[in-house]
Scaffold this active site. Sequence first.
Site, mmCIF file in Angstrom:
data_model
loop_
_atom_site.group_PDB
_atom_site.id
_atom_site.type_symbol
_atom_site.label_atom_id
_atom_site.label_comp_id
_atom_site.label_asym_id
_atom_site.label_seq_id
_atom_site.Cartn_x
_atom_site.Cartn_y
_atom_site.Cartn_z
ATOM 1 N N HIS A 129 0.848 -1.192 0.000
ATOM 2 C CA HIS A 129 0.000 0.000 0.000
ATOM 3 C C HIS A 129 0.878 1.235 0.000
ATOM 4 O O HIS A 129 1.950 1.229 0.621
ATOM 5 C CB HIS A 129 -0.905 0.005 1.238
ATOM 6 C CG HIS A 129 -2.064 0.930 1.096
ATOM 7 N ND1 HIS A 129 -1.981 2.273 1.400
ATOM 8 C CD2 HIS A 129 -3.328 0.722 0.654
ATOM 9 C CE1 HIS A 129 -3.137 2.840 1.170
ATOM 10 N NE2 HIS A 129 -3.978 1.927 0.703
ATOM 11 N N ASP B 31 -7.865 -5.547 0.023
ATOM 12 C CA ASP B 31 -8.329 -6.413 -1.068
ATOM 13 C C ASP B 31 -7.886 -7.865 -0.940
ATOM 14 O O ASP B 31 -8.237 -8.685 -1.783
ATOM 15 C CB ASP B 31 -7.822 -5.853 -2.411
ATOM 16 C CG ASP B 31 -8.424 -4.498 -2.716
ATOM 17 O OD1 ASP B 31 -9.647 -4.362 -2.521
ATOM 18 O OD2 ASP B 31 -7.684 -3.586 -3.109
HETATM 19 N N1 CMC Z 1 4.221 -7.547 -4.632
HETATM 20 C C1 CMC Z 1 5.558 -7.484 -4.780
HETATM 21 N N2 CMC Z 1 6.275 -6.353 -4.620
HETATM 22 C C2 CMC Z 1 5.621 -5.235 -4.307
HETATM 23 C C3 CMC Z 1 4.230 -5.218 -4.136
HETATM 24 C C4 CMC Z 1 3.518 -6.432 -4.315
HETATM 25 N N3 CMC Z 1 2.193 -6.459 -4.172
HETATM 26 N N4 CMC Z 1 3.822 -3.965 -3.826
HETATM 27 C C5 CMC Z 1 4.933 -3.222 -3.802
HETATM 28 N N5 CMC Z 1 6.026 -3.976 -4.093
HETATM 29 C C6 CMC Z 1 7.434 -3.535 -4.106
HETATM 30 C C7 CMC Z 1 7.732 -2.713 -5.364
HETATM 31 O O1 CMC Z 1 8.203 -3.545 -6.416
HETATM 32 C C8 CMC Z 1 8.776 -1.770 -4.852
HETATM 33 O O2 CMC Z 1 9.994 -2.466 -4.745
HETATM 34 P P1 CMC Z 1 11.394 -1.674 -4.992
HETATM 35 O O3 CMC Z 1 11.509 -0.695 -3.879
HETATM 36 O O4 CMC Z 1 12.418 -2.752 -4.956
HETATM 37 O O5 CMC Z 1 11.277 -1.029 -6.340
HETATM 38 C C9 CMC Z 1 8.339 -1.480 -3.415
HETATM 39 O O6 CMC Z 1 7.594 -2.635 -3.018
HETATM 40 C C10 CMC Z 1 7.439 -0.242 -3.296
HETATM 41 O O7 CMC Z 1 6.362 -0.405 -4.190
HETATM 42 P P2 CMC Z 1 5.771 0.755 -5.097
HETATM 43 O O8 CMC Z 1 5.137 0.164 -6.309
HETATM 44 O O9 CMC Z 1 6.800 1.817 -5.311
HETATM 45 O O10 CMC Z 1 4.668 1.319 -4.123
HETATM 46 P P3 CMC Z 1 3.444 2.232 -4.496
HETATM 47 O O11 CMC Z 1 3.092 2.959 -3.277
HETATM 48 O O12 CMC Z 1 3.715 3.023 -5.724
HETATM 49 O O13 CMC Z 1 2.288 1.171 -4.894
HETATM 50 C C11 CMC Z 1 0.541 -0.392 -4.679
HETATM 51 C C12 CMC Z 1 1.306 0.753 -4.018
HETATM 52 C C13 CMC Z 1 -0.700 -0.702 -3.860
HETATM 53 C C14 CMC Z 1 0.073 0.057 -6.088
HETATM 54 C C15 CMC Z 1 1.458 -1.637 -4.781
HETATM 55 O O14 CMC Z 1 1.835 -2.071 -3.492
HETATM 56 C C16 CMC Z 1 0.812 -2.763 -5.570
HETATM 57 O O15 CMC Z 1 0.923 -2.807 -6.803
HETATM 58 N N6 CMC Z 1 0.119 -3.719 -4.859
HETATM 59 C C17 CMC Z 1 -0.639 -4.757 -5.538
HETATM 60 C C18 CMC Z 1 -1.983 -4.200 -5.998
HETATM 61 C C19 CMC Z 1 -2.925 -3.989 -4.834
HETATM 62 O O16 CMC Z 1 -3.091 -4.844 -3.984
HETATM 63 N N7 CMC Z 1 -3.612 -2.830 -4.836
HETATM 64 C C20 CMC Z 1 -4.610 -2.491 -3.828
HETATM 65 C C21 CMC Z 1 -4.178 -1.394 -2.928
HETATM 66 S S1 CMC Z 1 -5.179 -1.235 -1.437
HETATM 67 C C22 CMC Z 1 -6.774 -0.827 -1.940
HETATM 68 C C23 CMC Z 1 -6.875 0.390 -2.748
HETATM 69 O O17 CMC Z 1 -6.360 1.437 -2.400
HETATM 70 O O18 CMC Z 1 -7.527 0.295 -3.761
#
Ligand code: CMC
Length: 461
Positions: free
Chosen positions: A338, A395
Amino acid sequence: MNAPSLPSVARPVAAAPAVAATPVATGFGGTLSEGVAKLDINGKSYELPLLVGTENERAVDISKLRAMTGVVTLDEGYVNTGSTTSAITFLDGEKGILRYRGYPIEVLAEKCDFVEVSYLLIYGKLPTSDELNSFGKMLSHHTMIHEDMRSFYGGFPRDAHPMATLGSVVGALSTFYQDSLDVRDPRQVEVSVHRLLAKLPTIAAYSHKKSIGQPLIYPRNDLSYCENFLQMMFAVPCEEYHIDPDFADALDMLLIVHADHEQNCSTSTVRMVGSSDANLFASISAGICALWGPLHGGANQASVEMLEKIVADGGNVKKYVDLAKKKDSGFRLMGFGHRVYKNYDPRARLIKATCDKLLAKIARHDPIFDIAQQLEEVALADEYFIERKLYPNVDFYSGVIYRAMGIPVQMFPVLFAMGRLPGWIAHWIEMHHSPSQKICRPRQIYTGERLRDFEPISKRV
Ligand code: CMC
Protein backbone atom coordinates in the site's frame (compact mmCIF):
# COMPACT_ATOMS: atom_id res chain seq x y z
CA MET A 1 -37.15 15.66 6.52
CA ASN A 2 -35.03 15.79 9.65
CA ALA A 3 -31.59 15.27 8.16
CA PRO A 4 -29.63 18.50 8.25
CA SER A 5 -29.45 19.97 4.82
CA LEU A 6 -26.25 20.36 2.92
CA PRO A 7 -24.91 23.88 2.64
CA SER A 8 -24.68 25.90 -0.53
CA VAL A 9 -21.54 25.42 -2.56
CA ALA A 10 -21.53 29.00 -3.76
CA ARG A 11 -17.99 30.30 -3.87
CA PRO A 12 -17.00 32.38 -0.88
CA VAL A 13 -16.32 36.04 -1.40
CA ALA A 14 -12.98 37.09 0.07
CA ALA A 15 -12.37 35.24 3.32
CA ALA A 16 -16.01 34.54 4.21
CA PRO A 17 -16.47 30.89 5.16
CA ALA A 18 -18.42 28.98 2.51
CA VAL A 19 -20.02 26.62 4.97
CA ALA A 20 -22.95 27.82 6.98
CA ALA A 21 -23.51 26.43 10.46
CA THR A 22 -24.20 22.92 9.26
CA PRO A 23 -22.72 19.63 10.36
CA VAL A 24 -20.80 19.11 7.12
CA ALA A 25 -17.04 19.46 7.39
CA THR A 26 -17.02 19.58 11.17
CA GLY A 27 -13.93 18.94 13.21
CA PHE A 28 -10.94 21.17 13.35
CA GLY A 29 -10.89 21.30 9.58
CA GLY A 30 -7.90 23.58 9.35
CA THR A 31 -4.21 23.76 9.82
CA LEU A 32 -2.05 25.65 12.25
CA SER A 33 1.02 27.44 11.17
CA GLU A 34 4.11 26.04 12.80
CA GLY A 35 7.01 28.21 11.74
CA VAL A 36 8.71 28.19 8.38
CA ALA A 37 10.77 25.94 6.13
CA LYS A 38 13.77 27.47 4.39
CA LEU A 39 14.48 26.72 0.77
CA ASP A 40 17.66 27.69 -1.06
CA ILE A 41 17.48 28.01 -4.85
CA ASN A 42 20.71 28.99 -6.57
CA GLY A 43 21.93 30.86 -3.53
CA LYS A 44 18.70 32.74 -2.88
CA SER A 45 16.81 31.84 0.28
CA TYR A 46 13.04 31.62 0.60
CA GLU A 47 10.78 30.97 3.55
CA LEU A 48 7.73 28.75 3.19
CA PRO A 49 5.07 28.25 5.85
CA LEU A 50 5.14 24.97 7.77
CA LEU A 51 1.67 23.69 8.59
CA VAL A 52 0.50 21.10 11.07
CA GLY A 53 -2.81 19.21 11.07
CA THR A 54 -4.87 18.00 14.03
CA GLU A 55 -2.97 14.71 14.20
CA ASN A 56 0.42 16.44 13.86
CA GLU A 57 0.93 15.68 10.20
CA ARG A 58 3.25 18.35 8.88
CA ALA A 59 3.45 19.99 5.48
CA VAL A 60 5.38 22.69 3.72
CA ASP A 61 2.86 25.05 2.14
CA ILE A 62 4.11 25.61 -1.41
CA SER A 63 1.00 27.36 -2.73
CA LYS A 64 3.00 30.58 -3.32
CA LEU A 65 6.21 28.84 -4.41
CA ARG A 66 5.99 29.54 -8.14
CA ALA A 67 4.95 33.13 -7.61
CA MET A 68 7.88 33.64 -5.21
CA THR A 69 10.60 31.68 -6.96
CA GLY A 70 9.52 30.83 -10.52
CA VAL A 71 9.94 27.09 -9.87
CA VAL A 72 7.38 24.36 -9.32
CA THR A 73 7.67 21.06 -7.48
CA LEU A 74 7.76 17.72 -9.29
CA ASP A 75 6.28 14.65 -7.61
CA GLU A 76 5.06 11.93 -9.98
CA GLY A 77 2.36 9.79 -8.43
CA TYR A 78 1.91 12.49 -5.71
CA VAL A 79 4.05 10.43 -3.33
CA ASN A 80 4.92 13.51 -1.24
CA THR A 81 2.11 15.84 -2.18
CA GLY A 82 -0.80 16.79 0.03
CA SER A 83 -3.49 17.81 -2.43
CA THR A 84 -5.84 19.31 0.14
CA THR A 85 -6.65 19.71 3.80
CA SER A 86 -9.52 17.44 4.83
CA ALA A 87 -11.55 16.82 7.99
CA ILE A 88 -13.11 13.53 6.88
CA THR A 89 -10.71 10.63 7.40
CA PHE A 90 -7.51 10.21 9.38
CA LEU A 91 -5.10 7.53 8.30
CA ASP A 92 -1.78 6.73 9.98
CA GLY A 93 -0.03 4.25 7.73
CA GLU A 94 2.87 3.67 10.13
CA LYS A 95 0.62 2.73 13.05
CA GLY A 96 -2.18 1.13 11.01
CA ILE A 97 -4.88 3.58 12.18
CA LEU A 98 -8.00 4.50 10.22
CA ARG A 99 -10.72 6.82 11.55
CA TYR A 100 -13.76 8.39 9.92
CA ARG A 101 -14.59 11.81 11.38
CA GLY A 102 -12.53 10.86 14.44
CA TYR A 103 -14.13 7.44 15.07
CA PRO A 104 -11.96 4.29 14.66
CA ILE A 105 -13.30 2.00 11.93
CA GLU A 106 -13.19 -0.93 14.37
CA VAL A 107 -15.76 0.87 16.55
CA LEU A 108 -17.93 1.91 13.59
CA ALA A 109 -17.86 -1.61 12.13
CA GLU A 110 -19.06 -3.01 15.44
CA LYS A 111 -21.68 -0.43 16.39
CA CYS A 112 -23.08 1.08 13.18
CA ASP A 113 -24.55 0.00 9.92
CA PHE A 114 -23.44 1.30 6.53
CA VAL A 115 -26.25 3.85 6.26
CA GLU A 116 -25.25 5.40 9.59
CA VAL A 117 -21.59 5.51 8.56
CA SER A 118 -22.60 7.11 5.25
CA TYR A 119 -24.44 9.79 7.19
CA LEU A 120 -21.41 10.32 9.42
CA LEU A 121 -19.07 10.76 6.47
CA ILE A 122 -21.37 13.06 4.52
CA TYR A 123 -22.83 15.19 7.33
CA GLY A 124 -19.77 15.13 9.59
CA LYS A 125 -21.51 13.84 12.73
CA LEU A 126 -23.27 10.73 13.95
CA PRO A 127 -27.03 11.07 13.36
CA THR A 128 -29.68 11.22 16.04
CA SER A 129 -32.27 8.48 15.67
CA ASP A 130 -34.66 10.93 13.91
CA GLU A 131 -31.94 12.00 11.53
CA LEU A 132 -30.97 8.42 10.78
CA ASN A 133 -34.58 7.49 10.28
CA SER A 134 -35.27 10.20 7.76
CA PHE A 135 -31.93 9.66 6.00
CA GLY A 136 -32.71 5.94 5.73
CA LYS A 137 -36.18 6.76 4.38
CA MET A 138 -34.65 8.97 1.71
CA LEU A 139 -32.34 6.14 0.65
CA SER A 140 -35.28 3.72 0.44
CA HIS A 141 -37.44 6.22 -1.40
CA HIS A 142 -34.98 6.60 -4.29
CA THR A 143 -33.97 2.95 -4.89
CA MET A 144 -35.68 2.50 -8.26
CA ILE A 145 -33.99 3.75 -11.39
CA HIS A 146 -35.96 5.42 -14.17
CA GLU A 147 -37.75 2.70 -16.12
CA ASP A 148 -36.12 3.81 -19.38
CA MET A 149 -32.69 3.27 -17.81
CA ARG A 150 -33.44 -0.43 -17.49
CA SER A 151 -33.36 -0.68 -21.26
CA PHE A 152 -29.70 0.43 -21.22
CA TYR A 153 -28.82 -2.97 -19.85
CA GLY A 154 -30.20 -4.59 -22.99
CA GLY A 155 -27.66 -2.64 -25.04
CA PHE A 156 -24.54 -3.74 -23.18
CA PRO A 157 -22.81 -6.95 -24.28
CA ARG A 158 -23.69 -9.81 -21.97
CA ASP A 159 -20.02 -10.36 -21.06
CA ALA A 160 -19.33 -6.68 -20.29
CA HIS A 161 -17.40 -6.17 -17.06
CA PRO A 162 -19.93 -4.94 -14.47
CA MET A 163 -17.60 -2.04 -13.54
CA ALA A 164 -17.88 -0.80 -17.15
CA THR A 165 -21.66 -1.04 -16.91
CA LEU A 166 -21.69 0.62 -13.48
CA GLY A 167 -19.57 3.61 -14.58
CA SER A 168 -21.69 4.07 -17.73
CA VAL A 169 -25.06 3.88 -15.98
CA VAL A 170 -23.95 6.19 -13.17
CA GLY A 171 -22.72 8.68 -15.78
CA ALA A 172 -26.10 8.35 -17.48
CA LEU A 173 -27.89 9.41 -14.28
CA SER A 174 -27.08 12.99 -15.36
CA THR A 175 -29.20 12.43 -18.48
CA PHE A 176 -32.24 11.28 -16.49
CA TYR A 177 -32.06 13.45 -13.38
CA GLN A 178 -31.44 16.84 -14.92
CA ASP A 179 -33.36 18.45 -12.06
CA SER A 180 -30.50 17.83 -9.62
CA LEU A 181 -27.36 18.80 -11.55
CA ASP A 182 -26.72 22.32 -10.26
CA VAL A 183 -23.63 22.08 -8.05
CA ARG A 184 -24.43 25.43 -6.41
CA ASP A 185 -27.92 24.51 -5.29
CA PRO A 186 -27.73 22.70 -1.94
CA ARG A 187 -31.14 21.10 -2.35
CA GLN A 188 -30.22 19.70 -5.77
CA VAL A 189 -26.90 18.42 -4.44
CA GLU A 190 -28.71 16.73 -1.57
CA VAL A 191 -31.21 15.06 -3.91
CA SER A 192 -28.30 13.80 -6.04
CA VAL A 193 -26.63 12.43 -2.89
CA HIS A 194 -29.79 10.52 -1.96
CA ARG A 195 -30.29 9.29 -5.49
CA LEU A 196 -26.75 8.02 -5.80
CA LEU A 197 -26.68 6.21 -2.46
CA ALA A 198 -30.11 4.70 -3.07
CA LYS A 199 -29.65 3.71 -6.70
CA LEU A 200 -26.09 2.39 -6.76
CA PRO A 201 -27.05 -1.04 -5.32
CA THR A 202 -29.85 -1.29 -7.89
CA ILE A 203 -27.53 -0.33 -10.75
CA ALA A 204 -24.87 -2.73 -9.43
CA ALA A 205 -27.25 -5.69 -9.02
CA TYR A 206 -28.72 -5.10 -12.49
CA SER A 207 -25.19 -5.27 -13.95
CA HIS A 208 -24.88 -8.75 -12.46
CA LYS A 209 -28.34 -9.91 -13.53
CA LYS A 210 -27.64 -8.76 -17.06
CA SER A 211 -24.40 -10.77 -17.16
CA ILE A 212 -26.17 -14.01 -16.21
CA GLY A 213 -29.25 -13.41 -18.35
CA GLN A 214 -31.72 -13.24 -15.46
CA PRO A 215 -34.56 -10.71 -15.12
CA LEU A 216 -33.70 -7.50 -13.30
CA ILE A 217 -35.26 -7.60 -9.85
CA TYR A 218 -36.90 -4.43 -8.50
CA PRO A 219 -35.66 -3.09 -5.16
CA ARG A 220 -37.68 -3.72 -2.00
CA ASN A 221 -37.91 -0.71 0.26
CA ASP A 222 -38.92 -2.71 3.33
CA LEU A 223 -35.45 -4.27 3.47
CA SER A 224 -32.22 -2.85 4.88
CA TYR A 225 -29.59 -1.46 2.51
CA CYS A 226 -27.59 -4.69 2.38
CA GLU A 227 -30.58 -7.04 2.44
CA ASN A 228 -32.09 -5.18 -0.48
CA PHE A 229 -28.87 -5.50 -2.45
CA LEU A 230 -28.65 -9.24 -1.78
CA GLN A 231 -32.22 -9.83 -2.87
CA MET A 232 -31.70 -7.82 -6.08
CA MET A 233 -28.55 -9.88 -6.75
CA PHE A 234 -29.92 -13.32 -6.03
CA ALA A 235 -33.74 -13.37 -6.08
CA VAL A 236 -35.61 -14.62 -9.14
CA PRO A 237 -39.28 -13.94 -9.88
CA CYS A 238 -40.28 -17.63 -9.77
CA GLU A 239 -39.43 -18.49 -6.17
CA GLU A 240 -38.92 -16.96 -2.76
CA TYR A 241 -35.44 -15.85 -1.81
CA HIS A 242 -34.27 -16.18 1.76
CA ILE A 243 -31.79 -13.47 2.77
CA ASP A 244 -29.08 -14.89 5.01
CA PRO A 245 -28.66 -12.41 7.91
CA ASP A 246 -25.00 -13.45 8.30
CA PHE A 247 -24.35 -12.43 4.70
CA ALA A 248 -26.16 -9.12 5.18
CA ASP A 249 -24.07 -8.42 8.31
CA ALA A 250 -20.80 -9.37 6.63
CA LEU A 251 -21.65 -7.19 3.64
CA ASP A 252 -22.46 -4.30 5.95
CA MET A 253 -19.05 -4.62 7.62
CA LEU A 254 -17.32 -4.75 4.22
CA LEU A 255 -19.10 -1.63 2.97
CA ILE A 256 -18.19 0.21 6.18
CA VAL A 257 -14.48 -0.58 5.99
CA HIS A 258 -14.40 0.50 2.33
CA ALA A 259 -16.38 3.70 2.94
CA ASP A 260 -13.50 6.17 2.84
CA HIS A 261 -9.74 6.23 2.61
CA GLU A 262 -8.79 9.89 2.26
CA GLN A 263 -7.00 11.00 -0.92
CA ASN A 264 -6.73 7.67 -2.76
CA CYS A 265 -6.72 7.49 -6.57
CA SER A 266 -10.49 7.34 -7.10
CA THR A 267 -11.31 9.94 -4.43
CA SER A 268 -8.71 12.30 -5.87
CA THR A 269 -10.32 11.68 -9.26
CA VAL A 270 -13.75 12.59 -7.90
CA ARG A 271 -12.28 15.77 -6.40
CA MET A 272 -10.42 16.61 -9.59
CA VAL A 273 -13.42 16.11 -11.87
CA GLY A 274 -15.67 17.92 -9.38
CA SER A 275 -13.23 20.84 -9.23
CA SER A 276 -14.33 21.84 -12.73
CA ASP A 277 -17.89 22.09 -11.33
CA ALA A 278 -18.88 18.89 -13.12
CA ASN A 279 -22.05 17.53 -11.52
CA LEU A 280 -21.99 14.88 -8.81
CA PHE A 281 -23.13 11.99 -11.06
CA ALA A 282 -20.38 12.75 -13.61
CA SER A 283 -17.75 13.07 -10.87
CA ILE A 284 -18.74 9.76 -9.24
CA SER A 285 -18.78 8.00 -12.61
CA ALA A 286 -15.16 9.14 -13.09
CA GLY A 287 -14.32 7.83 -9.61
CA ILE A 288 -15.76 4.41 -10.53
CA CYS A 289 -13.50 4.28 -13.60
CA ALA A 290 -10.45 5.17 -11.50
CA LEU A 291 -11.35 2.52 -8.94
CA TRP A 292 -11.61 -0.24 -11.53
CA GLY A 293 -7.84 -0.56 -12.13
CA PRO A 294 -6.11 -3.61 -10.60
CA LEU A 295 -3.71 -1.42 -8.61
CA HIS A 296 -6.73 0.13 -6.83
CA GLY A 297 -10.21 -1.37 -6.32
CA GLY A 298 -9.75 -3.94 -9.07
CA ALA A 299 -7.17 -5.59 -6.80
CA ASN A 300 -9.89 -7.57 -4.97
CA GLN A 301 -10.75 -9.35 -8.22
CA ALA A 302 -7.07 -9.73 -9.16
CA SER A 303 -6.27 -11.08 -5.70
CA VAL A 304 -8.88 -13.85 -5.79
CA GLU A 305 -7.94 -14.74 -9.36
CA MET A 306 -4.33 -15.04 -8.18
CA LEU A 307 -5.33 -17.24 -5.23
CA GLU A 308 -7.44 -19.45 -7.51
CA LYS A 309 -4.44 -19.81 -9.82
CA ILE A 310 -2.19 -20.82 -6.92
CA VAL A 311 -4.73 -23.42 -5.75
CA ALA A 312 -5.04 -24.79 -9.30
CA ASP A 313 -1.25 -24.89 -9.54
CA GLY A 314 -0.94 -27.20 -6.51
CA GLY A 315 -0.86 -24.60 -3.71
CA ASN A 316 2.86 -23.87 -3.73
CA VAL A 317 2.74 -20.40 -2.16
CA LYS A 318 6.53 -20.10 -1.90
CA LYS A 319 6.77 -20.29 -5.70
CA TYR A 320 4.50 -17.24 -6.04
CA VAL A 321 6.19 -15.29 -3.26
CA ASP A 322 9.50 -15.87 -5.05
CA LEU A 323 7.96 -14.84 -8.36
CA ALA A 324 6.65 -11.59 -6.84
CA LYS A 325 10.20 -10.74 -5.73
CA LYS A 326 11.55 -11.01 -9.28
CA LYS A 327 11.23 -7.58 -10.81
CA ASP A 328 11.28 -8.88 -14.39
CA SER A 329 8.46 -11.39 -13.75
CA GLY A 330 5.78 -8.71 -14.05
CA PHE A 331 4.01 -10.47 -11.18
CA ARG A 332 3.06 -8.87 -7.87
CA LEU A 333 1.20 -10.31 -4.92
CA MET A 334 -2.20 -8.76 -5.51
CA GLY A 335 -3.85 -7.54 -2.32
CA PHE A 336 -0.42 -6.84 -0.86
CA GLY A 337 1.34 -3.52 -0.31
CA HIS A 338 0.00 0.00 0.00
CA ARG A 339 1.18 3.52 -0.71
CA VAL A 340 0.34 4.71 2.80
CA TYR A 341 0.21 1.63 5.06
CA LYS A 342 3.63 0.47 6.19
CA ASN A 343 1.94 -1.72 8.78
CA TYR A 344 -0.94 -4.21 8.77
CA ASP A 345 -3.94 -2.60 7.05
CA PRO A 346 -6.59 -2.33 9.83
CA ARG A 347 -9.30 -3.07 7.26
CA ALA A 348 -7.61 -6.35 6.31
CA ARG A 349 -7.51 -7.32 9.99
CA LEU A 350 -11.28 -6.80 10.37
CA ILE A 351 -12.03 -8.59 7.11
CA LYS A 352 -9.83 -11.57 7.96
CA ALA A 353 -11.56 -11.96 11.34
CA THR A 354 -14.95 -11.88 9.60
CA CYS A 355 -13.77 -14.51 7.07
CA ASP A 356 -12.87 -16.78 9.96
CA LYS A 357 -16.22 -16.28 11.70
CA LEU A 358 -18.41 -16.42 8.61
CA LEU A 359 -16.83 -19.54 7.11
CA ALA A 360 -17.09 -21.30 10.47
CA LYS A 361 -20.71 -20.24 10.91
CA ILE A 362 -21.84 -21.37 7.50
CA ALA A 363 -19.60 -24.45 7.79
CA ARG A 364 -17.91 -23.71 4.54
CA HIS A 365 -14.34 -24.60 3.74
CA ASP A 366 -12.74 -22.47 1.05
CA PRO A 367 -9.30 -23.58 -0.17
CA ILE A 368 -8.46 -20.05 -1.26
CA PHE A 369 -8.78 -18.84 2.34
CA ASP A 370 -6.22 -21.48 3.38
CA ILE A 371 -3.92 -20.43 0.56
CA ALA A 372 -4.36 -16.75 1.38
CA GLN A 373 -3.33 -17.37 4.99
CA GLN A 374 -0.34 -19.47 3.95
CA LEU A 375 0.70 -16.82 1.43
CA GLU A 376 0.46 -14.13 4.09
CA GLU A 377 2.55 -16.17 6.51
CA VAL A 378 5.31 -16.88 3.98
CA ALA A 379 5.38 -13.29 2.65
CA LEU A 380 5.44 -11.69 6.09
CA ALA A 381 8.44 -13.83 7.06
CA ASP A 382 10.32 -12.97 3.88
CA GLU A 383 13.08 -10.34 3.95
CA TYR A 384 11.84 -8.72 0.70
CA PHE A 385 8.39 -8.02 2.15
CA ILE A 386 9.73 -7.11 5.60
CA GLU A 387 12.20 -4.57 4.19
CA ARG A 388 9.55 -2.92 2.04
CA LYS A 389 6.90 -3.12 4.76
CA LEU A 390 4.43 -4.91 2.50
CA TYR A 391 1.36 -6.30 4.28
CA PRO A 392 -2.02 -7.65 3.16
CA ASN A 393 -4.32 -4.77 2.24
CA VAL A 394 -8.12 -4.42 2.17
CA ASP A 395 -8.33 -6.41 -1.07
CA PHE A 396 -6.54 -9.53 0.14
CA TYR A 397 -9.31 -11.23 2.13
CA SER A 398 -12.50 -9.43 1.04
CA GLY A 399 -12.95 -11.78 -1.94
CA VAL A 400 -13.16 -14.78 0.37
CA ILE A 401 -16.31 -13.30 1.93
CA TYR A 402 -17.80 -12.30 -1.42
CA ARG A 403 -17.19 -15.85 -2.69
CA ALA A 404 -18.90 -17.31 0.36
CA MET A 405 -21.96 -15.20 -0.48
CA GLY A 406 -21.95 -16.44 -4.05
CA ILE A 407 -20.92 -13.11 -5.56
CA PRO A 408 -19.02 -13.64 -8.82
CA VAL A 409 -15.45 -12.39 -8.97
CA GLN A 410 -16.11 -9.65 -11.55
CA MET A 411 -18.54 -8.05 -9.14
CA PHE A 412 -15.91 -7.56 -6.42
CA PRO A 413 -14.75 -4.11 -7.60
CA VAL A 414 -18.43 -3.14 -7.92
CA LEU A 415 -18.89 -3.94 -4.23
CA PHE A 416 -15.85 -1.77 -3.48
CA ALA A 417 -17.51 1.09 -5.39
CA MET A 418 -20.74 0.68 -3.40
CA GLY A 419 -18.73 0.91 -0.19
CA ARG A 420 -16.62 3.88 -1.32
CA LEU A 421 -19.57 5.95 -2.53
CA PRO A 422 -20.25 7.93 0.70
CA GLY A 423 -16.55 8.77 0.95
CA TRP A 424 -16.48 10.08 -2.62
CA ILE A 425 -19.59 12.15 -1.92
CA ALA A 426 -18.18 13.54 1.34
CA HIS A 427 -14.97 14.60 -0.42
CA TRP A 428 -16.84 16.15 -3.36
CA ILE A 429 -18.89 18.24 -0.93
CA GLU A 430 -15.90 19.15 1.23
CA MET A 431 -13.95 20.21 -1.85
CA HIS A 432 -16.76 22.52 -2.92
CA HIS A 433 -16.90 24.10 0.52
CA SER A 434 -13.24 24.85 0.84
CA PRO A 435 -12.68 28.62 0.85
CA SER A 436 -9.44 28.04 -1.06
CA GLN A 437 -10.94 25.68 -3.65
CA LYS A 438 -9.63 26.04 -7.18
CA ILE A 439 -9.90 23.95 -10.30
CA CYS A 440 -7.31 21.15 -10.01
CA ARG A 441 -4.71 21.85 -12.62
CA PRO A 442 -1.19 20.56 -11.98
CA ARG A 443 1.91 21.94 -13.68
CA GLN A 444 4.47 19.90 -15.59
CA ILE A 445 8.11 20.01 -16.60
CA TYR A 446 8.14 19.95 -20.38
CA THR A 447 10.80 17.63 -21.83
CA GLY A 448 9.78 17.60 -25.51
CA GLU A 449 11.15 19.27 -28.63
CA ARG A 450 12.10 22.92 -28.64
CA LEU A 451 10.64 25.21 -31.33
CA ARG A 452 11.25 23.68 -34.75
CA ASP A 453 10.42 24.45 -38.39
CA PHE A 454 7.31 22.91 -39.94
CA GLU A 455 8.13 20.37 -42.71
CA PRO A 456 5.68 20.10 -45.62
CA ILE A 457 4.45 16.49 -46.01
CA SER A 458 6.36 16.06 -49.30
CA LYS A 459 9.65 16.69 -47.52
CA ARG A 460 9.13 14.42 -44.51
CA VAL A 461 11.17 11.22 -44.30
N1 CMC B 1 4.22 -7.55 -4.63
C1 CMC B 1 5.56 -7.48 -4.78
N2 CMC B 1 6.27 -6.35 -4.62
C2 CMC B 1 5.62 -5.24 -4.31
C3 CMC B 1 4.23 -5.22 -4.14
C4 CMC B 1 3.52 -6.43 -4.31
N3 CMC B 1 2.19 -6.46 -4.17
N4 CMC B 1 3.82 -3.97 -3.83
C5 CMC B 1 4.93 -3.22 -3.80
N5 CMC B 1 6.03 -3.98 -4.09
C6 CMC B 1 7.43 -3.54 -4.11
C7 CMC B 1 7.73 -2.71 -5.36
O1 CMC B 1 8.20 -3.54 -6.42
C8 CMC B 1 8.78 -1.77 -4.85
O2 CMC B 1 9.99 -2.47 -4.75
P1 CMC B 1 11.39 -1.67 -4.99
O3 CMC B 1 11.51 -0.69 -3.88
O4 CMC B 1 12.42 -2.75 -4.96
O5 CMC B 1 11.28 -1.03 -6.34
C9 CMC B 1 8.34 -1.48 -3.41
O6 CMC B 1 7.59 -2.63 -3.02
C10 CMC B 1 7.44 -0.24 -3.30
O7 CMC B 1 6.36 -0.40 -4.19
P2 CMC B 1 5.77 0.76 -5.10
O8 CMC B 1 5.14 0.16 -6.31
O9 CMC B 1 6.80 1.82 -5.31
O10 CMC B 1 4.67 1.32 -4.12
P3 CMC B 1 3.44 2.23 -4.50
O11 CMC B 1 3.09 2.96 -3.28
O12 CMC B 1 3.72 3.02 -5.72
O13 CMC B 1 2.29 1.17 -4.89
C11 CMC B 1 0.54 -0.39 -4.68
C12 CMC B 1 1.31 0.75 -4.02
C13 CMC B 1 -0.70 -0.70 -3.86
C14 CMC B 1 0.07 0.06 -6.09
C15 CMC B 1 1.46 -1.64 -4.78
O14 CMC B 1 1.83 -2.07 -3.49
C16 CMC B 1 0.81 -2.76 -5.57
O15 CMC B 1 0.92 -2.81 -6.80
N6 CMC B 1 0.12 -3.72 -4.86
C17 CMC B 1 -0.64 -4.76 -5.54
C18 CMC B 1 -1.98 -4.20 -6.00
C19 CMC B 1 -2.92 -3.99 -4.83
O16 CMC B 1 -3.09 -4.84 -3.98
N7 CMC B 1 -3.61 -2.83 -4.84
C20 CMC B 1 -4.61 -2.49 -3.83
C21 CMC B 1 -4.18 -1.39 -2.93
S1 CMC B 1 -5.18 -1.24 -1.44
C22 CMC B 1 -6.77 -0.83 -1.94
C23 CMC B 1 -6.87 0.39 -2.75
O17 CMC B 1 -6.36 1.44 -2.40
O18 CMC B 1 -7.53 0.30 -3.76
